[in-house]
Structures are given as structure tokens and as C-alpha cells.
Design an enzyme around this catalytic site. Structure first.
Site, PDB file in Angstrom:
ATOM      1  N   ASP A  98      -1.592  -1.164  -3.866  1.00 51.71           N
ATOM      2  CA  ASP A  98      -1.932  -0.394  -5.068  1.00 51.71           C
ATOM      3  C   ASP A  98      -0.784  -0.385  -6.070  1.00 51.71           C
ATOM      4  O   ASP A  98       0.312  -0.902  -5.792  1.00 51.71           O
ATOM      5  CB  ASP A  98      -2.350   1.037  -4.679  1.00 51.71           C
ATOM      6  CG  ASP A  98      -1.374   1.686  -3.703  1.00 51.71           C
ATOM      7  OD1 ASP A  98      -0.151   1.500  -3.889  1.00 51.71           O
ATOM      8  OD2 ASP A  98      -1.824   2.360  -2.752  1.00 51.71           O
ATOM      9  N   ASP A 120       0.856  -1.193   0.000  1.00 55.00           N
ATOM     10  CA  ASP A 120       0.000   0.000   0.000  1.00 55.00           C
ATOM     11  C   ASP A 120       0.886   1.234   0.000  1.00 55.00           C
ATOM     12  O   ASP A 120       1.887   1.291   0.712  1.00 55.00           O
ATOM     13  CB  ASP A 120      -0.892  -0.030   1.251  1.00 55.00           C
ATOM     14  CG  ASP A 120      -1.806   1.175   1.343  1.00 55.00           C
ATOM     15  OD1 ASP A 120      -2.055   1.803   0.296  1.00 55.00           O
ATOM     16  OD2 ASP A 120      -2.267   1.476   2.458  1.00 55.00           O
ATOM     17  N   ASP A 176      -4.511   3.596   2.733  1.00 52.93           N
ATOM     18  CA  ASP A 176      -5.915   3.172   2.837  1.00 52.93           C
ATOM     19  C   ASP A 176      -6.041   1.686   3.196  1.00 52.93           C
ATOM     20  O   ASP A 176      -7.143   1.140   3.242  1.00 52.93           O
ATOM     21  CB  ASP A 176      -6.699   3.491   1.549  1.00 52.93           C
ATOM     22  CG  ASP A 176      -6.208   2.687   0.346  1.00 52.93           C
ATOM     23  OD1 ASP A 176      -5.236   1.904   0.478  1.00 52.93           O
ATOM     24  OD2 ASP A 176      -6.796   2.835  -0.742  1.00 52.93           O
ATOM     25  N   ASP A 181      -7.845 -16.601 -17.024  1.00 45.95           N
ATOM     26  CA  ASP A 181      -8.582 -17.160 -15.894  1.00 45.95           C
ATOM     27  C   ASP A 181      -9.574 -18.227 -16.370  1.00 45.95           C
ATOM     28  O   ASP A 181     -10.308 -18.006 -17.350  1.00 45.95           O
ATOM     29  CB  ASP A 181      -9.334 -15.999 -15.230  1.00 45.95           C
ATOM     30  CG  ASP A 181      -9.975 -16.367 -13.915  1.00 45.95           C
ATOM     31  OD1 ASP A 181      -9.236 -16.686 -12.966  1.00 45.95           O
ATOM     32  OD2 ASP A 181     -11.219 -16.337 -13.821  1.00 45.95           O
ATOM     33  N   GLU A 190      -5.137 -20.932 -17.507  1.00 51.89           N
ATOM     34  CA  GLU A 190      -5.511 -21.619 -16.270  1.00 51.89           C
ATOM     35  C   GLU A 190      -6.567 -22.669 -16.595  1.00 51.89           C
ATOM     36  O   GLU A 190      -7.639 -22.339 -17.103  1.00 51.89           O
ATOM     37  CB  GLU A 190      -6.074 -20.631 -15.242  1.00 51.89           C
ATOM     38  CG  GLU A 190      -6.279 -21.296 -13.883  1.00 51.89           C
ATOM     39  CD  GLU A 190      -7.326 -20.624 -12.999  1.00 51.89           C
ATOM     40  OE1 GLU A 190      -7.236 -20.784 -11.770  1.00 51.89           O
ATOM     41  OE2 GLU A 190      -8.241 -19.957 -13.517  1.00 51.89           O
ATOM     42  N   ASP A 199      -3.983 -10.338 -15.919  1.00 51.44           N
ATOM     43  CA  ASP A 199      -4.938 -11.416 -15.705  1.00 51.44           C
ATOM     44  C   ASP A 199      -6.169 -11.097 -16.560  1.00 51.44           C
ATOM     45  O   ASP A 199      -6.689  -9.992 -16.509  1.00 51.44           O
ATOM     46  CB  ASP A 199      -5.345 -11.429 -14.219  1.00 51.44           C
ATOM     47  CG  ASP A 199      -5.643 -12.814 -13.712  1.00 51.44           C
ATOM     48  OD1 ASP A 199      -6.347 -13.556 -14.415  1.00 51.44           O
ATOM     49  OD2 ASP A 199      -5.185 -13.153 -12.603  1.00 51.44           O
ATOM     50  N   HIS A 213      -2.772 -17.501  -5.480  1.00 45.54           N
ATOM     51  CA  HIS A 213      -3.792 -16.823  -4.663  1.00 45.54           C
ATOM     52  C   HIS A 213      -4.998 -17.712  -4.377  1.00 45.54           C
ATOM     53  O   HIS A 213      -5.895 -17.296  -3.653  1.00 45.54           O
ATOM     54  CB  HIS A 213      -4.228 -15.544  -5.365  1.00 45.54           C
ATOM     55  CG  HIS A 213      -4.974 -15.828  -6.642  1.00 45.54           C
ATOM     56  ND1 HIS A 213      -4.370 -16.403  -7.738  1.00 45.54           N
ATOM     57  CD2 HIS A 213      -6.263 -15.661  -6.987  1.00 45.54           C
ATOM     58  CE1 HIS A 213      -5.267 -16.570  -8.688  1.00 45.54           C
ATOM     59  NE2 HIS A 213      -6.434 -16.128  -8.263  1.00 45.54           N
ATOM     60  N   ASP A 214      -5.051 -18.885  -4.987  1.00 39.42           N
ATOM     61  CA  ASP A 214      -6.170 -19.802  -4.751  1.00 39.42           C
ATOM     62  C   ASP A 214      -5.779 -20.975  -3.863  1.00 39.42           C
ATOM     63  O   ASP A 214      -6.581 -21.897  -3.686  1.00 39.42           O
ATOM     64  CB  ASP A 214      -6.689 -20.356  -6.086  1.00 39.42           C
ATOM     65  CG  ASP A 214      -7.369 -19.295  -6.932  1.00 39.42           C
ATOM     66  OD1 ASP A 214      -7.972 -18.371  -6.356  1.00 39.42           O
ATOM     67  OD2 ASP A 214      -7.287 -19.388  -8.167  1.00 39.42           O
TER      68      ASP A 214
HETATM   69  C1  GLC Z   1      -9.894 -18.456 -11.026  1.00 38.03           C
HETATM   70  C2  GLC Z   1      -9.201 -17.478 -10.119  1.00 38.03           C
HETATM   71  C3  GLC Z   1      -9.942 -17.397  -8.824  1.00 38.03           C
HETATM   72  C4  GLC Z   1     -11.330 -16.895  -9.114  1.00 38.03           C
HETATM   73  C5  GLC Z   1     -12.024 -17.750 -10.150  1.00 38.03           C
HETATM   74  C6  GLC Z   1     -13.215 -17.052 -10.714  1.00 38.03           C
HETATM   75  O1  GLC Z   1      -9.798 -19.757 -10.603  1.00 38.03           O
HETATM   76  O2  GLC Z   1      -7.867 -17.820  -9.982  1.00 38.03           O
HETATM   77  O3  GLC Z   1      -9.312 -16.588  -7.893  1.00 38.03           O
HETATM   78  O4  GLC Z   1     -12.088 -16.868  -7.952  1.00 38.03           O
HETATM   79  O5  GLC Z   1     -11.199 -18.055 -11.250  1.00 38.03           O
HETATM   80  O6  GLC Z   1     -12.802 -15.964 -11.508  1.00 38.03           O
END
Ligand code: GLC
Length: 543
Positions: free
Chosen positions: A33, A25, A29, A203, A245, A102, A319-320
């Protein structure tokens, strides 16, 4: 610096994934960013990465932290402005770092202008951008479930129709059968290419060919036709890197996605190895004891299956997913050593590595009370399972082990307040272990996890065997040791990793006496292996 004009440059590259909300950040906030990312480019340059995969920064109501996009051509205000984005692209490029955006093309936010128009009537020109079925309230077209819980169909009273959403209610699926929609997506992609973006992570791209009436979500009949058109129309430059992905991909299908002729994508990003610690047929919310032979056989199948026929991504964290040290490594005494082992184990393989922010520090999972979780998937799961009669403490235990929010705690920069992430109140709790685990401490310690990653990145660029070598798994049934060879006509690489907290017996394969020690986490290899010991040896072969 890699020469990025060369076709296939990304096969020698290492990418770094940034989850912008949690990275840095700059304005107090509590939300990371773009100027914050800009201020950390020197850090990433020092690590040696060639590109940043930026999780979504587009305008979004943030129902799914930006994976619900309301305007593909605008930046979410708390992240900054389009000028900030242009500056980031330019400054990163100066350091040899490409920005990979992304792209969420399977669905939009329900606040996207297209969806708001679609709601106005069946005759609206945007109505057909989404997937609708007639019906009556309370009886959805079929019993398909959304990935984040509940029915995949949402009733819209004014239209007398249901719309389809594979994820949250706020993420209506786009109708790829509509050519005007596809064209509009390609134009949007060209907009970002013209701003200097050098690649895209796509994605859930395996879902765009869905056929809900036949209960098909991923791997629909027109999927590869769509991807080829996308590639032709939107990814014209050979130098662009495109990462698909695909949770559903198996080795055979991955060959199509990442066909070396380049008619689809550069590489596939699949998760099979992440499920090696789930019960058979299980999903990520079911826990099972770790089985190293299972993990090894999965990795080996992908290594040999795609050899010269496709290209894979290499990753532990994103992140998942929960943090890898907390899963396959050790959070306690051997945290640093096991984090290095995990890096060494992965970086000897063929593919393109992705470091998820904080992985290079050995960041760990967090355990929070249920109210503190932000992730829509985690919250829905808890509500659903508790309503179904499971004990709240059991559900919470699974969440502690598996929630995606484990990866989303703020980046730990220093021992200062909030780990140096923000001067304000962080949007999501900082892991309390930051005084010990942080980038400042790692940079000051030549023996830190950071420098193992830095060294591995450099090694991968130096020796062609990392990119080209054929893979052989050694001792597949060994429950402690993961060891493998990579070979070209000119070099051999041996990677040996003890995935356990106990000493392991190990005999060096023949011909490696006197080989060059490229990297290790316990000094010079001895007889047998110390807890979590890992190393790589390299040998030149004489003709
Ligand atoms: C992908 C992303 C995930 C998201 C999902 C829906 O798997 O990596 O974070 O929630 O798609 O967009």
C-alpha cells in the site's frame, strides 16, 4: 539531486518501478500500500533514484492488477487514500524523487462509470466512449484475438452490439476518435499534475489509434496525431517526463515518439531486446536458446538508431517480464555476480534506466503450481493451451520461464516472516529464497548487487559520456562477450561483460592501458574474463 527545472533532466535520471501490490504492506492485509511505499522512501533515496514509476494505484476491480481502472481520480481502497497519495508525492519530492503515475488511456475497467453508462443504450452520451459494432450473437465482426486470449469482441445482448477489448473482457477499449473522451482524459491528467505528479508512463499508448475494422491495433493511422494532441493539451510543462510504452515500436517509429523537439513524448519504452531469446517471429511464450549476438545486435541497432534523434528507456525487468537473472544470468553460484554484470551491461548504454523493484537485489523467478498463479494472462494461456491439446507440464514449464507473475512476488525486505513484506497473509507467494536474497542482507554487505546499482546511478550522473557518448559495438559475433565503447570528444567509456559461466578470451582494445576502472564485479581486470565478469573503464581524451 538533479535540477528538474532543466529541460531534459530525465536524460540523466534513473527511475525505480514500484508494483504497489507487492512492494510493502503496512496494515497486515497482505497487500502492499501507499503508506508502505512511504516507509521505504529512505531506502530508495539511498539507492539514489530520481523518480518512482508507480504502477496503477487507481480504483479498480483488479482484473488485471489495476490496469483496469474504474475511477481515474480515486485510489484503490486497499492501497490507501488520496491523503496518503498526496503525502507520498510530497515526501518523495523532499528526497529528490519524482512520482511518475501510470496512465492507462487505451481502455478502462468494465466497472468504470463511463462503461456502465454506455451499456444503458446506444443513445447514452457515454456510449461512444467505447468501440461498438452491430452484429448477431456468435458471429463477431472479425476474428481478432484479445491479448489475454479469446475473441477481442464481446457480445452485449441488451444492445445487440459487440464491444472491442484488446486485453481482457473486463477491459473495454476506449474510442479515441471521440474528442469529448480525449478532452476528459486530458482534464484527468491535469488533475494529477496539479497534485504534484511529475510525469507519466503511458500504458500501451501505441494502441490508441486502433482501427479494429481493418484489424489494426497498434500503429494506427491517427496514432501520432493523437499523441501530439495529448502532449499539447495535457503535458504542458516542459519539466514533465512522459514515457510511452510501445511494444510495436521499431527504431524509425521510436524517433517519432521521442522526437527531441518534444512534440510527442520524452522517451519510448520498447521491448525488442526482451525478445532476443524467442524464436524468429516468436512471441514471449515461445522459448529458444539464448543468443548473445542477437541480443547485442538488437541493443546496438537501437543505440545507433536513436542517437541524437530520440530517446530510449533502458530496462531488463518490469512487471510484465520474468526476472532477468533467471534468464540471462545465473540463479545459482553466480547469481550475485551475474546480476551485477547485467546492471553494468545495461547502464553503460544511452537512455534512461528503470530498475524494477527487487532487481537491485538480484531477485529471481519463482516456480509455482498452476493454481497459485494470479495473473489473468498466465491463467488464460494455460487454459487455452491445455484445451488445445498441449501437455499441462509443457505449458507449466513455459509459464515458469516466462510468466509475468515471476516479477510480482512480494519484495524481499528481510529474513523475517514473509520477507518483511506483510504481517498478514501475502496476496501472492513470497519467493522461498528470501532468507538469502533480501534488502537487509544486501544493505549489510558492501559487495551486494544493491551497491553496484547505487554506484552505477552515481556514475551516470558524474560523467557526461553516459548521457551523450556515441556508441560502437565491439566484436559483434562474439558469443560470450558483450563489449562496447561510448565516446564524446572529451571522454571514452569501455564496457566489457562476459555473459557466460565459462572463462572467455578477451583482448583489451588499444589505448585503454592505464584507464580508470569505474566499476567491476570481480576486482581488477586481468587478461581474459572470468565467468560473468564485467567492468567499465573510462578515459579522458586530451585535445
Ligand atoms: C500494459 C501493462 C500490462 C497490462 C496491459 C493492459 O502492457 O504493462 O501489465 O496488462 O498493458 O493494460
Amino acid at each position: 539531486m538533479l535540477d528538474k527545472t532543466k529541460r531534459g533532466w530525465w536524460q540523466s535520471a534513473v527511475f525505480y518501478q514500484i508494483y504497489p501490490k507487492s512492494f510493502q504492506d503496512s496494515d497486515g492485509d497482505g497487500i502492499g500500500d501507499l503508506p508502505g511505499i512511504l516507509s521505504r522512501l529512505d531506502y530508495l533515496e539511498k539507492l539514489g533514484v530520481d523518480g518512482i514509476w508507480l504502477s496503477p494505484v487507481y480504483a479498480s476491480p483488479q482484473a488485471d492488477n489495476g490496469y483496469d481502472i474504474s475511477d481515474y481520480r480515486a485510489i484503490w481502497e486497499p492501497f490507501g487514500t488520496m491523503e496518503d497519495m498526496d503525502r507520498l508525492i510530497a515526501e518523495a519530492k523532499k528526497r529528490g524523487i519524482s512520482i511518475i503515475m501510470d496512465l492507462v488511456l487505451n481502455h478502462t475497467s468494465d466497472q468504470h462509470r463511463w462503461f456502465r453508462e454506455a451499456l444503458k443504450g446506444r443513445d447514452n452520451p457515454w456510449h461512444d466512449y467505447y468501440i461498438w459494432r452491430d452484429g448477431v450473437p456468435g458471429t463477431p465482426p472479425n476474428d481478432m484475438r484479445a491479448n489475454f486470449g479469446g475473441s477481442a469482441w464481446e457480445w452485449v445482448e441488451e444492445l445487440g452490439q459487440y464491444y472491442f477489448h484488446q486485453f481482457a473482457v473486463q477491459q473495454p477499449d476506449l474510442n479515441w476518435a471521440n474528442p469529448r473522451l480525449r478532452r476528459e482524459l486530458y482534464d484527468m491528467i491535469r488533475f494529477w499534475v496539479s497534485r504534484g505528479v511529475e510525469g507519466f508512463r503511458l500504458d500501451v499508448i501505441d494502441s490508441v489509434g486502433k482501427e479494429p475494422d481493418r484489424q489494426i491495433t497498434s500503429r494506427g493511422p491517427r496514432l501520432h496525431e493523437y499523441i501530439r494532441e495529448l502532449s499539447r493539451e495535457a503535458f504542458k510543462e516542459e519539466s514533465l517526463v512522459t514515457v510511452g510504452e510501445a511494444w510495436s515500436a521499431d527504431v524509425e517509429e521510436a524517433k517519432q515518439y521521442s522526437d527531441p523537439t518534444g512534440r510527442e513524448l520524452s522517451m519510448v519504452f520498447q521491448f525488442e531486446h526482451n525478445f532476443a531469446d524467442c524464436p524468429p517471429g516468436g512471441k514471449k511464450w515461445d522459448l529458444a536458446p539464448l543468443s548473445l549476438p542477437k541480443l547485442k545486435s538488437c541493443l546496438a541497432r537501437w543505440q545507433t538508431g536513436l542517437f541524437r534523434q530520440g530517446w530510449n528507456s533502458l530496462f531488463w525487468d518490469n512487471h510484465d517480464l520474468p526476472r532477468i537473472v533467471s534468464r540471462w544470468g545465473d540463479e545459482g553460484e553466480y547469481r550475485v555476480r551475474s546480476a551485477k554484470l547485467l546492471a553494468i551491461a545495461l547502464y553503460g548504454l544511452q537512455g534512461t534506466p528503470y530498475i524494477f523493484q527487487g532487481e537491485e537485489l538480484g531477485m529471481t523467478n519463482i516456480r509455482l503450481p498452476i493454481e497459485a498463479y494470479e495473473d489473468i494472462e498466465t491463467r488464460n494461456l494455460y487454459a487455452e493451451r491445455v484445451a488445445a491439446g498441449e501437455r499441462p507440464e509443457d505449458v507449466l514449464a513455459v509459464i515458469h520461464a516466462r510468466s509475468r507473475d515471476n516479477a510480482r512476488t512480494p519484495m524481499q525486505w528481510s529474513e523475517e516472516k514473509n520477507a518483511g513484506f506483510t504481517a498478514g497473509i501475502p496476496w501472492f507467494p513470497v519467493n522461498p529464497n528470501y532468507p538469502e536474497i533480501n534488502a537487509r542482507a544486501a544493505l549489510a554487505d558492501p559487495d551486494s548487487v544493491f551497491y553496484t546499482y547505487q554506484k552505477l546511478i552515481a556514475l551516470r550522473k558524474r560523467f557526461p559520456v553516459f548521457r551523450d557518448g556515441a556508441f560502437t559495438l565491439l566484436d559483434p559475433e562474439n558469443e560470450q562477450v558483450f563489449a562496447y565503447l561510448r565516446e564524446t570528444g572529451a571522454e571514452r567509456l569501455l564496457t566489457v561483460c562476459n555473459f557466460s559461466a565459462a572463462v572467455a578470451a578477451w583482448e583489451m582494445p588499444e589505448g585503454f592501458a592505464g584507464a580508470e576502472l569505474l566499476i567491476s564485479n570481480c576486482g581488477a581486470p586481468g587478461p581474459g574474463l572470468r565467468p560473468y565478469e564485467a567492468y567499465m573503464l573510462r578515459q579522458e581524451l586530451r585535445p
